[in-house]
Design an enzyme around this catalytic site. Structure first.
Site, short mmCIF file in Angstrom:
data_model
loop_
_atom_site.label_atom_id
_atom_site.label_comp_id
_atom_site.label_asym_id
_atom_site.label_seq_id
_atom_site.Cartn_x
_atom_site.Cartn_y
_atom_site.Cartn_z
CB SER A 178 15.82 0.46 -1.79
OG SER A 178 15.09 0.10 -2.94
CD GLU A 234 2.66 -6.12 -15.17
OE1 GLU A 234 3.29 -6.89 -14.45
OE2 GLU A 234 2.39 -6.37 -16.36
N GLY A 263 8.17 -3.58 -17.55
CA GLY A 263 8.14 -4.67 -16.57
C GLY A 263 6.78 -5.34 -16.59
#
Ligand SMILES: *Cc1c(COP(=O)(O)O)cnc(C)c1O
Length: 332
Positions: A88, A214, A218
């Site tokens: 996406s 990161e 996550g």
């Protein structure tokens, strides 16, 4: 005489030679993005900071490098039939643009509720969009089925040797321009950019410490590094949507495990602070994920100022694709 091995490495891991070959391949299509500096930033950090601005790359992120390299390597037959990708975000736009330049038909699998601007950009590059319901359908299964039915080559977002080699060209360019650095900070999602960067850094600046960064929500990469195996987490909730991947790749993980200095994590607030800083000091628009490396650098320096005092530090801005309304809402 012994028989030659079928493959030097069963996993087909890329090397810096593959990164150099990719650099030659993408030279005509990709931008050699600028390396930005700011005295104000240097004064604040207490080091010399070199920012590789991949938000100014074609399609708005470094992903164009890996996509163009991968598509360039396809056989004529595979090019004629076409490619498929599911994303996406930035990978979709990168594959669509690379495909249009190379005259390869592209199909992109996107959720029905993907941002209108991203759908429009992808369609604008000439790709066919197939939509799916992200709550009830599995995009990977759809892409795999279409690839079989139509003979399309699936272009993965990170776990592919040609993708990794392509992503590694950004740090190759950075180090060619700056010379050896003491430290390098690179965002970490599925690990394509970090693993490619590690290949380049090891060849051009073997003493450079390389950190992956990161989103804190996550941190599967950090967990995987500590555990010595790929750890899967639930899809994280973070502003850094481009790095919200729940697990590293089978190719990116061994490269990261063997070569990375460490992995650090940053909060969403630290990403927004970095977006604001880039807008005010460097006059550039960045997306939240694009600021991971800079935010990680700031956090790393704050945690150990002596270690980085006066150091030459490289940072990659990975992307700048963000709707202006959202950008304004975040930094306002
Ligand atoms: C894809 C992406 C990342 C993460 O890259 P990986 O190769 O999956 O680690 C980071 N930032 C931006 C802007 C991206 O598009």
């Amino acid at each position: 005489m012994t028989a030659a091995p079928i493959s030097a490495d069963p996993l087909d891991l890329p090397t810096v030679d593959d990164v150099r070959a990719a650099a030659t391949r993408i030279r005509e299509a990709a931008h050699r993005t600028p390396v930005l500096t700011s005295r104000l930033v240097d004064a604040e950090v207490g080091a010399q900071v070199f920012v590789k601005a991949e938000n100014l790359q074609r399609s708005g992120s470094f992903k164009f490098r890996g996509a163009f390299n991968t598509l360039s390597r396809l056989s004529d037959a595979h090019r004629a039939t076409g490619v498929i990708a599911f994303s996406s975000g930035n990978h979709a736009q990168a594959v669509a643009l690379a495909a249009s330049i190379l005259h390869v038909p592209a199909t992109i699998v996107m959720p029905t509720d993907a941002p209108a601007s991203k759908m429009a950009a992808t369609r604008g590059y000439g790709a066919e969009i197939v939509t799916y319901d992200r709550y009830t359908e599995d995009r990977e299964a759809i892409a795999t089925r279409l690839s079989h039915e139509r003979g399309l080559t699936l272009v993965p977002p990170y776990d592919h040797p040609d993708v990794i080699a392509g992503q590694g060209t950004a740090v190759l360019e950075l180090l060619e321009e700056t010379g050896p650095l003491d430290a390098l900070f690179v965002c970490l999602g599925g690990g394509g950019l970090l693993s490619g960067s590690l290949l380049s850094a090891q060849a051009l600046a073997p003493d450079c410490a390389v950190y992956g960064v990161e989103p804190r929500a996550g941190d599967d990469g950090l967990q995987s590094l500590r555990a010595g195996r790929i750890v899967r987490i639930d899809p994280p909730r973070t502003l850094a949507d481009g790095a919200a991947t729940p697990y590293l790749g089978t190719r990116t993980f061994p490269i990261i495990r063997d070569r990375v200095t460490d992995i650090v994590t940053v909060s969403d607030d630290e990403l927004v602070d970095a977006m604001r800083m880039f807008a005010t000091r460097m006059k550039i628009i960045t997306e939240p994920t694009g600021c991971l490396a800079f935010a990680g650098m700031r956090a790393g320096v704050a945690a150990d100022p002596d270690r980085f005092a006066g150091a030459r530090i490289g940072v990659i801005i990975s992307g700048g694709n963000v709707d202006l309304d959202r950008f304004a809402a975040l930094i306002g």
